[in-house]
Design a protein around this motif. Structure first.
Motif, short mmCIF file in Angstrom:
data_model
loop_
_atom_site.label_atom_id
_atom_site.label_comp_id
_atom_site.label_asym_id
_atom_site.label_seq_id
_atom_site.Cartn_x
_atom_site.Cartn_y
_atom_site.Cartn_z
N SER A 192 17.56 -24.43 17.44
CA SER A 192 16.29 -23.70 17.40
C SER A 192 15.80 -23.30 18.78
N GLY A 193 16.45 -23.79 19.82
CA GLY A 193 16.01 -23.51 21.17
C GLY A 193 15.09 -24.55 21.74
N LYS A 194 14.73 -25.56 20.96
CA LYS A 194 13.82 -26.59 21.43
C LYS A 194 14.60 -27.82 21.86
N ARG A 195 13.96 -28.65 22.67
CA ARG A 195 14.55 -29.92 23.06
C ARG A 195 14.42 -30.92 21.92
N PRO A 196 15.39 -31.79 21.73
CA PRO A 196 15.29 -32.79 20.66
C PRO A 196 14.20 -33.80 20.95
N GLY A 197 13.83 -34.56 19.91
CA GLY A 197 12.82 -35.59 20.08
C GLY A 197 13.24 -36.64 21.09
N ILE A 198 12.25 -37.37 21.59
CA ILE A 198 12.52 -38.32 22.66
C ILE A 198 13.46 -39.43 22.22
N PHE A 199 13.47 -39.76 20.93
CA PHE A 199 14.35 -40.81 20.44
C PHE A 199 15.74 -40.29 20.08
N LYS A 200 15.95 -38.97 20.22
CA LYS A 200 17.26 -38.40 19.93
C LYS A 200 17.93 -37.81 21.17
N ARG A 201 17.37 -38.16 22.32
CA ARG A 201 17.92 -37.62 23.56
C ARG A 201 18.81 -38.62 24.28
N GLY A 202 18.96 -39.82 23.76
CA GLY A 202 19.66 -40.85 24.49
C GLY A 202 21.15 -40.59 24.63
N TRP A 203 21.72 -41.22 25.65
CA TRP A 203 23.16 -41.14 25.88
C TRP A 203 23.86 -42.15 24.98
N LYS A 204 24.86 -41.69 24.26
CA LYS A 204 25.63 -42.55 23.37
C LYS A 204 27.10 -42.28 23.57
N ARG A 205 27.87 -43.36 23.59
CA ARG A 205 29.30 -43.24 23.78
C ARG A 205 29.99 -43.00 22.43
N TRP A 206 30.90 -42.01 22.42
CA TRP A 206 31.62 -41.65 21.20
C TRP A 206 33.12 -41.58 21.50
N ASP A 207 33.91 -41.78 20.46
CA ASP A 207 35.35 -41.50 20.52
C ASP A 207 35.54 -40.04 20.15
N ALA A 208 36.01 -39.24 21.09
CA ALA A 208 36.11 -37.79 20.90
C ALA A 208 37.57 -37.39 20.72
#
Length: 370
Positions: free
Chosen positions: A156-172
């Motif tokens: 949508s062009g907006k920044r995500p909520g503050i609780f959805k901005r965190g850095w998370k490690r994933w297997d890519a």
């Protein structure tokens, strides 16, 4: 070589043996490789020709004479030498190698090569390597490893909520055109069509961070293990996007005067890789002309509008993206070409703090041009 050395003409003189040999066995490769092939000839002459064993001391002396005849033939009949070798120079060169050959034999060899050149057979024509096809990369794992992901900008062009901005490690894992993030049973897929991955300085506290800009304007920050791993991820993502992305469609029709970007189809292209390369280069030319036209329009006005900034930044991003696509496909299809069709673009182009185009128009602010 084995079939050629079985011929009985090796009982003849050295000059005739060399002449027949090089007419049938092409000498290719570096000078050292040619010398090794000629040494096998010299050794075989020593083993089979009793007359040479009486005149010369060993196969090394025959090899010196064979190489001297080849150099004489190149000097006398090669088109690159203006001043031809004389007999005195030919004799002096052999005397410096301690070769015990009488002057009459050397004179006969020199006159024989001068009168009738040794015809060197041309190497067989090399078959061109088949170009890679798109089907070869359909279900291939291009890259896999660990990435730390952060949602930076939503569709949508907006920044995500503050609780959805965190850095998370994933297997890519990048398989085909899908970039899959998985962790503890959770899975998230990103289709890498019309994507662009580039280095970013949006997060100064972390190193080896790249930004992935998707076709729907979503933006992700991805942190790799090290700088080499980050370069490999960017190269793999951009190469996949260059191979599988279909041509952009025309912009949607609207009754407003607001600029509408091109629609980017999610379907896989049906073009070959060669056609993809030509399409990307054509797209670069179109975007360059449109961008130059936009700049000339701005010079006629005192203050550019927000829509002008929006279109300008859009054209800059699209031009950068398709230039990267064209360079990667050109490198993939023609890795041995000395001159690339497109100049390489820097992977480290900063895209930090770049505001979404939709958000820029909605808020009537000028997007940051990094």
């Amino acid at each position: 070589f084995t079939a050629i050395i079985g011929k009985q003409w090796y009982q003849r003189r050295v000059r005739d043996a060399v002449r027949v040999f090089v007419e049938r066995a092409p000498l290719i490769g570096e000078n050292s490789s040619r010398e090794r092939i000629l040494f096998h000839l010299s050794k075989h002459l020593w083993d089979t020709n009793s007359a040479l064993r009486q005149q010369l001391s060993g196969p090394e002396e025959i090899h010196t004479l064979v190489c001297a005849l080849m150099m004489l033939n190149t000097d006398l009949h090669g088109g690159m030498v203006d001043k031809k070798m004389t007999y005195n120079q030919f004799e002096s060169n052999l005397r410096n190698t301690d070769t015990n050959i009488d002057k009459g034999t050397l004179k006969e060899l020199y006159n024989g090569i001068k009168a009738k050149p040794i015809i060197v057979s041309a190497p067989p024509p090399q078959q061109p390597k088949p170009l890679p096809t798109l089907e070869q990369y359909e279900n291939v794992i291009h890259k896999q490893g660990s990435l730390v992901k952060k949602n930076f900008v939503l569709a949508s062009g907006k920044r995500p909520g503050i609780f959805k901005r965190g850095w998370k490690r994933w297997d890519a894992e990048l398989r085909g055109s899908k970039l899959t993030f998985s962790k503890g049973g959770k899975k998230m897929e990103v289709i890498c069509h019309h994507c662009l991955a580039s280095r970013t300085m949006a997060h100064r506290a972390r190193h080896c961070v790249m930004m992935l800009v998707c076709a729907d304007d979503r933006q992700f920050l991805l942190q790799a293990v090290d700088d080499t791993d980050m370069q490999e991820w960017m190269h793999a993502i951009n190469k996949v996007a260059a191979m599988f992305s279909a041509l952009p469609m025309a912009a949607p029709v609207s009754n407003s005067n607001q600029f509408q970007p091109h629609s980017l189809p999610m379907s896989r292209t049906k073009c070959s890789l060669e056609e993809q390369l030509q399409n990307h280069m054509t797209q670069v030319d179109k975007l360059t002309q449109e961008y130059d036209s936009l700049i000339r329009q701005q010079s006629n006005t005192t203050t550019p509008s927000y829509e002008w900034h929006y279109k300008k930044r859009y054209l800059e991003r699209e031009k950068e993206k398709f230039e990267e696509y064209a360079h990667l496909l050109n490198t993939l299809l023609y890795p041995d070409s000395e001159e690339s069709l497109m100049s390489p673009q820097s992977f480290g182009r900063a895209t930090a703090n770049r505001m979404s185009y939709k958000r820029a128009v909605q808020k009537n602010v000028k997007p940051v041009n990094v």
